[in-house]
Design an enzyme around this catalytic site. Structure first.
Site, PDB file in Angstrom:
ATOM      1  N   ASP A  70      45.697  30.820 144.478  1.00  0.00           N
ATOM      2  CA  ASP A  70      45.223  29.579 145.106  1.00  0.00           C
ATOM      3  C   ASP A  70      44.427  28.707 144.142  1.00  0.00           C
ATOM      4  O   ASP A  70      44.493  27.477 144.220  1.00  0.00           O
ATOM      5  CB  ASP A  70      44.355  29.909 146.319  1.00  0.00           C
ATOM      6  CG  ASP A  70      45.157  30.606 147.403  1.00  0.00           C
ATOM      7  OD1 ASP A  70      45.932  29.934 148.094  1.00  0.00           O
ATOM      8  OD2 ASP A  70      45.013  31.833 147.552  1.00  0.00           O
ATOM      9  N   TYR A  82      43.275  46.204 150.392  1.00  0.00           N
ATOM     10  CA  TYR A  82      43.886  46.334 149.068  1.00  0.00           C
ATOM     11  C   TYR A  82      42.931  45.922 147.958  1.00  0.00           C
ATOM     12  O   TYR A  82      43.208  46.178 146.778  1.00  0.00           O
ATOM     13  CB  TYR A  82      45.174  45.496 148.996  1.00  0.00           C
ATOM     14  CG  TYR A  82      44.995  44.060 148.577  1.00  0.00           C
ATOM     15  CD1 TYR A  82      45.352  43.640 147.294  1.00  0.00           C
ATOM     16  CD2 TYR A  82      44.456  43.115 149.452  1.00  0.00           C
ATOM     17  CE1 TYR A  82      45.195  42.324 146.901  1.00  0.00           C
ATOM     18  CE2 TYR A  82      44.305  41.801 149.062  1.00  0.00           C
ATOM     19  CZ  TYR A  82      44.664  41.405 147.794  1.00  0.00           C
ATOM     20  OH  TYR A  82      44.496  40.100 147.398  1.00  0.00           O
ATOM     21  N   ARG A  83      41.785  45.364 148.303  1.00  0.00           N
ATOM     22  CA  ARG A  83      40.870  44.798 147.313  1.00  0.00           C
ATOM     23  C   ARG A  83      39.593  44.470 148.050  1.00  0.00           C
ATOM     24  O   ARG A  83      39.624  44.117 149.236  1.00  0.00           O
ATOM     25  CB  ARG A  83      41.501  43.527 146.742  1.00  0.00           C
ATOM     26  CG  ARG A  83      40.836  42.887 145.555  1.00  0.00           C
ATOM     27  CD  ARG A  83      41.710  41.730 145.107  1.00  0.00           C
ATOM     28  NE  ARG A  83      41.123  40.972 144.019  1.00  0.00           N
ATOM     29  CZ  ARG A  83      41.603  39.816 143.571  1.00  0.00           C
ATOM     30  NH1 ARG A  83      42.701  39.302 144.119  1.00  0.00           N
ATOM     31  NH2 ARG A  83      41.033  39.169 142.578  1.00  0.00           N
ATOM     32  N   TYR A 127      34.700  38.498 146.011  1.00  0.00           N
ATOM     33  CA  TYR A 127      34.757  39.932 145.770  1.00  0.00           C
ATOM     34  C   TYR A 127      33.604  40.428 144.889  1.00  0.00           C
ATOM     35  O   TYR A 127      33.563  41.602 144.534  1.00  0.00           O
ATOM     36  CB  TYR A 127      36.083  40.308 145.110  1.00  0.00           C
ATOM     37  CG  TYR A 127      37.294  40.115 145.990  1.00  0.00           C
ATOM     38  CD1 TYR A 127      37.467  40.864 147.154  1.00  0.00           C
ATOM     39  CD2 TYR A 127      38.272  39.182 145.671  1.00  0.00           C
ATOM     40  CE1 TYR A 127      38.573  40.703 147.960  1.00  0.00           C
ATOM     41  CE2 TYR A 127      39.394  39.010 146.475  1.00  0.00           C
ATOM     42  CZ  TYR A 127      39.532  39.769 147.621  1.00  0.00           C
ATOM     43  OH  TYR A 127      40.651  39.605 148.419  1.00  0.00           O
ATOM     44  N   HIS A 156      32.013  32.432 150.565  1.00  0.00           N
ATOM     45  CA  HIS A 156      32.964  33.188 151.368  1.00  0.00           C
ATOM     46  C   HIS A 156      32.994  34.645 150.939  1.00  0.00           C
ATOM     47  O   HIS A 156      32.641  34.997 149.811  1.00  0.00           O
ATOM     48  CB  HIS A 156      34.362  32.581 151.311  1.00  0.00           C
ATOM     49  CG  HIS A 156      35.033  32.692 149.972  1.00  0.00           C
ATOM     50  ND1 HIS A 156      35.791  33.773 149.606  1.00  0.00           N
ATOM     51  CD2 HIS A 156      35.076  31.845 148.925  1.00  0.00           C
ATOM     52  CE1 HIS A 156      36.259  33.594 148.386  1.00  0.00           C
ATOM     53  NE2 HIS A 156      35.844  32.429 147.953  1.00  0.00           N
TER      54      HIS A 156
END
Length: 573
Positions: free
Chosen positions: A164, A495-496, A102, A414
């Site tokens: 995670d 949502y993010r 992110y 990622h």
């Protein structure tokens, strides 16, 4: 010392004066000026960067801080905000820097000063065993909170909920509305009470924390909190906590979190499903069991490659294949690992009679799907997939094993795409079909999971790419931009998100001529008239910036040379 990227509208001399003032507050050792790419050396989750995105989709030197400052206490955070207002220097607070996928610790506005809230402010301030809560500072990670419980002999009495990976900040994850996998999986739902430094440096405690504890003395940040602060979320009057999640309205310096009392028993399990086309039946079965709380935890449906990528890299399964894997190759991996195309992970909580009753209902419901196979986790007994790992995660024991799926390709990184949908088989199928088609067209393997909450479904799409290849980074960004628009056209919003996508996603929440964004901007301009705290976060731009120049959309020119030179007023409609 001149940084690689100056804050917008700030001269070298003004920046030097700001740095000197910051050093006067936090000390020389707690201010680092970022002068060049030679400082961008860290790309390891275990030793994260503090000034840039370790998994960039744009050039590594675009989303980069001019300096990183590490306050040692709340009073220093307040002082830094006052200095930042005086010099009109934008700041970007972060907790640890591990918000990978992110944007990590990188600022939305290049040249902002990073405020490292986790380097020193990393204490577990309280653990209350009787009432099952803790009070934390931003630098407390899931791992360090667990270690603290172990040190006090409480790890079997009080359980935490973990995502995670165990290295992220509990506060950072919670205010970004992250999720875990136990019955306490909605982290923001399980927080209770915040302490916040506002953009002007003022200190606020929300909920019951606004009521002084009798006899409390000293500076506001050092006063003993109200004894009910972590017991009742709301206090009296308007409830403010929500506006400080995913926002740029304040810096959270303390937060209470509810812990899960030992439920009296625990059993992790997995269920594998043979066919990709089983997805709608899986989702419909989960919906019926989850909404009635037969499935107690925030459970997850993982694609075959999400598990495979933890257990090996692409080359180990399909040597020499660089394109997206086809059905025959996926069948081979499925057979080799003894997995399904979908793997559902869940857990049972409570005394044995309760667990047995729940398992009977779960087993009976999923047995209606042909080919479903059931696996109970037992210590020392081999189990397929990553059940050993998930058994710890759903029990609240932090792990780092899930890092391995990022190494599916060489130099792996990622990029997340995370839409929300209704828990319906048809919705999951459509989302997956759209995602699969676009990922394969763009040359990426399909690595996804669905996380089922109380009434909604998070679809986490993991675009795994080689971060050293600009062409792959560009394709990763382009495919997610396409997916954002396609999902919005179906009524699904994220949502993010990553820094590069904040403006695009914010623009999809457009009901009534973007009324929600207008409200967000009004709050921003009231609390932060100089626009110095995290400008642009999640698409909320202060009036001091011309947001039409700063917004990043598909087709935007994004290099260091394209950074707007000066913030300017943005007309408010």
């Amino acid at each position: 010392m001149t940084p690689l990227t100056l804050p917008p509208g700030i001269s070298k001399d003004t920046f030097a004066a700001y740095v000197a003032a910051a050093r006067g507050v936090v000390g020389n050792d707690n201010v680092e000026v970022i002068t060049g790419p030679d400082q961008f050396t860290k790309d390891d989750y275990m030793d994260p960067a503090k000034e840039h995105d370790m998994y960039p989709v744009l050039d590594k030197d675009y989303f980069v801080s001019s300096a990183v400052v590490a306050p040692r206490n709340v009073a220093e955070v307040q002082a830094l905000m006052r200095i930042s207002n005086e010099f009109k220097v934008p700041v970007w607070p972060f907790s640890i820097g591990r918000n990978i996928g992110y944007g990590g610790p990188a600022p939305r506005v290049p040249g902002s000063v990073g405020i490292d809230m986790g380097r020193h402010m990393n204490r577990v301030l309280e653990v209350n065993e009787a009432d099952a809560y803790c009070l934390l500072e931003p630098g407390v990670t899931f791992q360090s909170l667990y270690d603290h419980l172990v040190s006090k002999g409480l790890e079997d009495k009080l359980w935490i909920d973990v995502p995670d990976l165990g290295g992220g900040s509990v506060i950072g994850n919670t205010i970004e509305r992250g999720v875990g996998y136990s019955p306490y999986g909605d982290h923001f739902m399980m927080h209770c009470g915040m302490e916040i430094v506002l953009p002007n440096g003022e200190l606020v405690r929300t909920g019951m924390g606004a009521l002084p504890e009798p006899g409390a003395t000293g500076a506001p940040d050092q006063q003993s909190p109200n004894r009910c602060w972590q017991l009742f979320n709301y206090g009296f009057g308007p409830y403010h906590d929500g506006i400080f999640s995913q926002s740029n309205y304040g810096i959270v310096t303390k937060m209470g979190m509810w812990l899960m009392p030992n439920p009296g028993g625990y059993q992790a399990y997995s269920i594998t499903f043979e066919r990709e086309d089983d997805l709608p039946a899986i989702v419909e079965t989960i919906r019926q069991l989850r909404i009635t709380m037969v499935i107690q935890n925030a459970a997850t449906i993982r694609s075959l490659l999400m598990d495979a990528a933890v257990l090996g890299d692409k080359e180990s399964f399909c040597p020499g294949v660089t394109r997206p894997l086809n059905d025959d190759e996926l069948d081979g991996i499925q057979t080799k690992l003894g997995l399904g195309r979908w793997i559902f992970y869940g857990a049972l909580y409570g005394p044995e009679p309760i667990r047995n009753a729940l398992w009977g209902a779960i087993h009976g419901s999923f047995s209606q799907i042909p080919g479903a196979k059931f696996h109970l986790h037992e210590d020392g007994k081999p189990t397929p997939g990553v059940l050993d790992i998930r058994a710890k995660t759903m029990r609240g024991i932090p792990t780092y094993d899930e890092l391995k799926w990022v190494d599916w390709v060489p130099n792996g990184a990622h990029f997340f795409f995370s839409p929300i949908a209704e828990v319906r088989g048809e919705a999951a199928t459509r989302q997956f079909q759209i995602t699969k088609r676009r990922l394969v067209e763009a040359g990426f393997d399909v690595i996804v999971d669905f996380i089922i909450g109380m009434r909604e479904m998070h679809h986490i799409v993991c675009v795994v790419y080689d971060r050293t290849k600009p062409e792959e980074r560009a394709r990763a960004l382009a495919v997610v931009r396409t997916l954002i628009d396609e999902c919005a056209a179906n009524g699904w919003g994220e949502y993010r998100t990553h820094l590069a996508l904040m403006d695009q996603i914010a623009s999809t929440y457009s009901f009534n001529d973007h009324a929600l964004m207008k409200l967000s901007e009004s709050i921003k301009d009231t609390l932060d008239p100089n626009g110095i705290l995290a400008p642009g976060k999640n698409g909320v731009w202060p009036a001091t910036y011309d947001k039409e120049k700063w917004r990043l959309q598909a087709g935007s020119q994004v290099t260091r040379q394209s950074i707007p030179k000066h913030p300017g007023p943005s007309p408010r409609l």
